[in-house]
Write a protein that holds these residues in place. Structure first.
Motif, PDB file in Angstrom:
ATOM      1  N   ALA A  32      57.058  32.735  45.680  1.00  0.00           N
ATOM      2  CA  ALA A  32      57.730  32.744  46.835  1.00  0.00           C
ATOM      3  C   ALA A  32      57.282  31.340  48.757  1.00  0.00           C
ATOM      4  CB  ALA A  32      58.848  33.274  47.571  1.00  0.00           C
ATOM      5  N   THR A  33      57.962  31.754  49.012  1.00  0.00           N
ATOM      6  CA  THR A  33      57.186  31.231  50.786  1.00  0.00           C
ATOM      7  C   THR A  33      56.687  32.107  51.155  1.00  0.00           C
ATOM      8  OG1 THR A  33      59.284  30.573  51.673  1.00  0.00           O
ATOM      9  CG2 THR A  33      58.572  29.254  50.324  1.00  0.00           C
ATOM     10  N   GLN A  34      57.453  33.070  51.561  1.00  0.00           N
ATOM     11  CA  GLN A  34      56.690  34.220  51.715  1.00  0.00           C
ATOM     12  C   GLN A  34      56.534  35.596  51.314  1.00  0.00           C
ATOM     13  OE1 GLN A  34      56.116  33.938  55.321  1.00  0.00           O
ATOM     14  NE2 GLN A  34      56.410  32.254  55.450  1.00  0.00           N
ATOM     15  N   PRO A  35      55.880  36.724  51.629  1.00  0.00           N
ATOM     16  CA  PRO A  35      56.361  37.753  50.763  1.00  0.00           C
ATOM     17  C   PRO A  35      57.676  38.341  50.642  1.00  0.00           C
ATOM     18  CG  PRO A  35      54.243  37.601  51.757  1.00  0.00           C
ATOM     19  CD  PRO A  35      54.663  36.190  52.289  1.00  0.00           C
ATOM     20  N   ASP A  83      56.892  44.848  51.067  1.00  0.00           N
ATOM     21  CA  ASP A  83      55.565  45.452  51.889  1.00  0.00           C
ATOM     22  C   ASP A  83      55.080  46.355  50.973  1.00  0.00           C
ATOM     23  OD1 ASP A  83      57.271  47.220  51.929  1.00  0.00           O
ATOM     24  OD2 ASP A  83      57.253  47.185  54.383  1.00  0.00           O
ATOM     25  N   ASN A  84      55.059  46.146  49.421  1.00  0.00           N
ATOM     26  CA  ASN A  84      54.432  47.050  49.468  1.00  0.00           C
ATOM     27  C   ASN A  84      53.347  46.532  47.908  1.00  0.00           C
ATOM     28  OD1 ASN A  84      56.574  47.325  47.527  1.00  0.00           O
ATOM     29  ND2 ASN A  84      57.159  48.938  46.767  1.00  0.00           N
ATOM     30  N   GLU A  85      53.368  45.140  47.673  1.00  0.00           N
ATOM     31  CA  GLU A  85      52.538  45.254  46.890  1.00  0.00           C
ATOM     32  C   GLU A  85      52.195  43.858  47.365  1.00  0.00           C
ATOM     33  OE1 GLU A  85      56.147  44.547  42.756  1.00  0.00           O
ATOM     34  OE2 GLU A  85      56.742  43.598  45.092  1.00  0.00           O
ATOM     35  N   ILE A  86      51.238  43.315  46.595  1.00  0.00           N
ATOM     36  CA  ILE A  86      49.616  42.837  46.971  1.00  0.00           C
ATOM     37  C   ILE A  86      50.130  40.735  46.803  1.00  0.00           C
ATOM     38  CG2 ILE A  86      48.117  41.163  46.649  1.00  0.00           C
ATOM     39  CD1 ILE A  86      46.701  44.428  45.689  1.00  0.00           C
TER      40      ILE A  86
END
Length: 65
Positions: free
Chosen positions: A22-25, A28-31
């Motif tokens: 993906a271009t952005q995460p 917020d709970n994964e690396i």
């Protein structure tokens, strides 16, 4: 904008490997691992098997404008 939700718990087993690019995460709970500008990777069955990241190690990351 196209938005599609996938519940990986319904689509996979605990033994599966899943790779998402993906271009952005997306969570917020994964690396999430940031790729370098110009980096490419070859994946097989969800695992990175080849890429050029080591050849780009000396190039600086592009800053956001």
């Amino acid at each position: 904008m196209f938005l599609s939700l996938i519940n990986f718990q319904e689509e996979t087993t605990p033994n599966d490997i899943v790779s998402v690019i993906a271009t952005q995460p997306l969570t917020d709970n994964e690396i999430w691992h940031r790729m370098k500008l110009g980096e490419a990777g070859i994946f097989r069955f969800g695992e990175l098997i080849d890429g050029n990241a080591d050849k780009l190690a000396t190039l600086p990351m592009r800053r956001k404008k």
